[in-house]
Design a protein around this motif. Sequence first.
Motif, PDB file in Angstrom:
ATOM      1  N   ASP A 191       0.848  -1.202   0.000  1.00  0.00           N
ATOM      2  CA  ASP A 191       0.000   0.000   0.000  1.00  0.00           C
ATOM      3  C   ASP A 191       0.879   1.245   0.000  1.00  0.00           C
ATOM      4  N   LEU A 230       1.840   4.593  -2.357  1.00  0.00           N
ATOM      5  CA  LEU A 230       1.349   5.369  -3.492  1.00  0.00           C
ATOM      6  C   LEU A 230       2.270   5.281  -4.699  1.00  0.00           C
ATOM      7  N   ASP A 243      -4.408   4.350   4.639  1.00  0.00           N
ATOM      8  CA  ASP A 243      -3.603   3.278   4.048  1.00  0.00           C
ATOM      9  C   ASP A 243      -4.161   2.804   2.704  1.00  0.00           C
ATOM     10  N   GLN A 254      -4.512   3.537  -0.935  1.00  0.00           N
ATOM     11  CA  GLN A 254      -3.863   4.450  -1.871  1.00  0.00           C
ATOM     12  C   GLN A 254      -4.136   4.118  -3.347  1.00  0.00           C
ATOM     13  N   GLN A 265      -5.924   6.909  -5.629  1.00  0.00           N
ATOM     14  CA  GLN A 265      -5.017   8.019  -5.874  1.00  0.00           C
ATOM     15  C   GLN A 265      -3.878   7.620  -6.817  1.00  0.00           C
TER      16      GLN A 265
END
Length: 269
Positions: free
Chosen positions: A50, A52, A80, A82, A85
């Motif tokens: 997790d 990004l 947590d 991501q 995004q």
Amino acid sequence: MTTKDQAIIRLIIIGDEILSGRRYDKHFLKLIELLGARGLQLGGAQIIPDDLDTIAATLERSFATPDIVFCCGGIGATPDDQTRQATAKALGVDLTLHPEAAALITERCAENERNGVGSADMSLPENQQRLQMGMFPEGAEIVPNTYNKIPGFFIHNHTFMPGFPVMAWPMMEWTLDTRYRQLHHQAHRVEHSFLAFNLPESRITPAMEHVELTWPGVKAFSLPSVEGTDGRPHIDLGVKGDPEPAAEALDYLRKQVLDLGGSLSPALK
């Protein structure tokens, strides 16, 4: 459809909890099962954290392929999570509140209120937070969630689902049967195998190489076992491919085992 013409289907599992062993993945085997029932097969899988930047880099590479990809995990609305995004970052687009997702999340909140859990007032902070789960990359379409209505999303041949099997598995089925029905049972491939005893892999390897040279598109495989159920070492030998050449290759391979001093189970008739 030849092997090289088939769509490549992959699985990306996202979650620190899988990598740490806190949770065990269940999606890999389930997706293989769902694909097999439709005459399809899994072409690859990976597990990533997790993070990004890691997710975005993985997806950027993935979006550059024509592959069909199922992504499980990280689409919630806690710090947590991501995946949403990272998907937007990989595509270079913004996250926006999807109107259908917003409507479904609102319906879910109303249902909760009727069941005596929470409020249907969407101005409340907790419900505003729930709406974050409907923030998808621009251009995404929703994937229905039959469990609690809060949808996943689909964009560029990638389907994004929660990590919960009770939600993800129906989403996988819906996607396969709605978006990719035309791919079902296009490739009529088979897999045959048998057990070979009293034979080292090194002795049968040339025969396996001969199989792949003689029957293009047929793949031979060998899975050795140090101890079988009866305590005897053996090799699980087999072939994969189109039905007719695979059957011919299997017959050749079985006869080679006997010619090289091995024994078979089931026995050659």
